[in-house]
Design an enzyme around this catalytic site. Structure first.
Site, PDB file in Angstrom:
ATOM      1  N   ASP A  46     -26.331 -13.950 -24.950  1.00 41.24           N
ATOM      2  CA  ASP A  46     -25.509 -14.955 -24.439  1.00 41.24           C
ATOM      3  C   ASP A  46     -26.183 -16.165 -24.876  1.00 41.24           C
ATOM      4  OD1 ASP A  46     -27.786 -15.100 -22.635  1.00 41.24           O
ATOM      5  OD2 ASP A  46     -26.785 -14.748 -20.898  1.00 41.24           O
ATOM      6  N   SER A  47     -27.431 -16.340 -25.445  1.00 39.86           N
ATOM      7  CA  SER A  47     -28.108 -17.438 -25.833  1.00 39.86           C
ATOM      8  C   SER A  47     -26.948 -18.123 -26.974  1.00 39.86           C
ATOM      9  CB  SER A  47     -29.461 -16.940 -26.855  1.00 39.86           C
ATOM     10  OG  SER A  47     -29.039 -16.046 -27.441  1.00 39.86           O
ATOM     11  N   ASP A  85     -24.511  -8.615 -25.061  1.00 39.20           N
ATOM     12  CA  ASP A  85     -25.194  -8.973 -23.705  1.00 39.20           C
ATOM     13  C   ASP A  85     -24.264  -9.170 -22.603  1.00 39.20           C
ATOM     14  OD1 ASP A  85     -27.406  -9.831 -22.366  1.00 39.20           O
ATOM     15  OD2 ASP A  85     -27.673 -11.832 -23.454  1.00 39.20           O
ATOM     16  N   LYS A 115     -26.955  -4.915 -23.148  1.00 36.04           N
ATOM     17  CA  LYS A 115     -28.169  -5.684 -22.334  1.00 36.04           C
ATOM     18  C   LYS A 115     -27.695  -6.321 -21.163  1.00 36.04           C
ATOM     19  CE  LYS A 115     -30.225  -9.371 -23.442  1.00 36.04           C
ATOM     20  NZ  LYS A 115     -30.251 -10.212 -21.964  1.00 36.04           N
ATOM     21  N   GLU A 184     -39.481 -10.983 -21.279  1.00 33.57           N
ATOM     22  CA  GLU A 184     -39.323 -12.318 -22.028  1.00 33.57           C
ATOM     23  C   GLU A 184     -40.178 -13.052 -21.121  1.00 33.57           C
ATOM     24  OE1 GLU A 184     -36.275 -15.623 -23.229  1.00 33.57           O
ATOM     25  OE2 GLU A 184     -35.475 -13.989 -22.127  1.00 33.57           O
TER      26      GLU A 184
END
Length: 273
Positions: A46-47, A85, A115, A184
């Site tokens: 989703d980045s 995502d 994810k 992360e």
């Protein structure tokens, strides 16, 4: 392990194997380049929200946007493991809806796994997804989707209580059936502790060397955009190459060099002078 692993290969990855490689991609040409370079796992993150779609954060990214970008990536790859995502608010509230959404990522967009940003609320969801045949990668540490709640994107697990909480959540998601864990922006010693406590592999983004594999955001690797986080490394300068190419075009159009003779044809046509 062969060059391009399956979910089962990833799950059984052990310390003697080469570290796993994990990058994001959001479009077909980038995904094809990642596969050609032998990257094990491609995440359609989703980045995409802040790297490609111009949003200020990942929060506005929709299910339809992830489906569209995941489809582009899976159409361009044959062997890389592609993970989609789950965008903000597409899971957690209603498990049935979350399972349906995850199913669409696999069925419609061709992802092999999903994810989700993980917490106490995603343990049962992970279990249900796995029961439904949908492989799950859990994601702990910095959760960009929680930016409104946490207030910023700073490093997580900087105190014993939070480190312990992440460790417990990691174990719970492994037990629920997750095949891998993304860690992360947490201290390397915390990541090491978590990696040693789990049998599933851990992928680190800014989590130090003591994990099963390393991941980065593709725009940080390629030098696209104007900011690289301190834990990332830039391996190319694609932004300036793009600008150079575009400037070359503009200058040649303005000074009459483009199009040159070999860029067009003239045909004698009866009735036209």
């Amino acid at each position: 392990m062969g060059n391009m692993p399956t979910v089962a290969d990833i799950r059984s990855h052990d310390a003697d194997d080469d570290p796993l490689t994990f990058l994001t991609a959001y479009d077909a040409p980038t995904a094809a380049a990642l596969e050609a370079a032998g990257i094990d796992i491609i995440l359609v993150g989703d980045s995409v929200g802040n790297t490609m779609l111009g949003y200020d954060s990942t929060l506005p990214v929709t299910v339809e946007e992830i489906l569209s970008h995941t489809g582009a990536v899976t159409r361009a790859t044959d062997e890389s493991l592609v993970i989609a995502d789950m965008p903000f608010m597409s899971y957690g509230a209603d498990p049935d809806e979350a399972i349906e959404t995850a199913g669409r990522m696999i069925k419609e967009a061709g992802a092999q796994a999903i994810k989700h940003e993980s917490g106490p609320h995603t343990i049962e969801l992970t279990e249900r997804l796995v029961q439904n045949g949908i492989p799950v990668m859990a994601h702990l540490g910095l959760n960009p989707q929680s930016v409104n709640e946490t207030g910023d994107l700073t490093r997580r697990a900087t105190d014993a209580e939070e480190a312990e909480e992440i460790l417990e959540l990691a174990k719970a998601h492994e037990e629920a059936g997750a095949f891998a864990l993304l860690l992360e922006h947490i201290p390397a010693n915390v990541a090491k502790h978590i990696d040693e406590a789990l049998s599933i592999p851990t992928i680190g983004i800014g989590a130090g060397p003591h994990v099963s594999g390393q991941g980065l955001i593709i725009t940080d690797v390629l030098g696209v955009g104007d900011w690289v986080p301190p834990f990332a490394k830039q391996y190319a300068d694609v932004q300036s190459e793009m600008e150079k190419g575009v400037e070359g075009f503009r200058e040649e159009v303005q000074n009459g060099e483009f199009p040159a003779n070999d860029h067009y044809v003239e045909e004698p046509i009866d009735g036209w002078d």
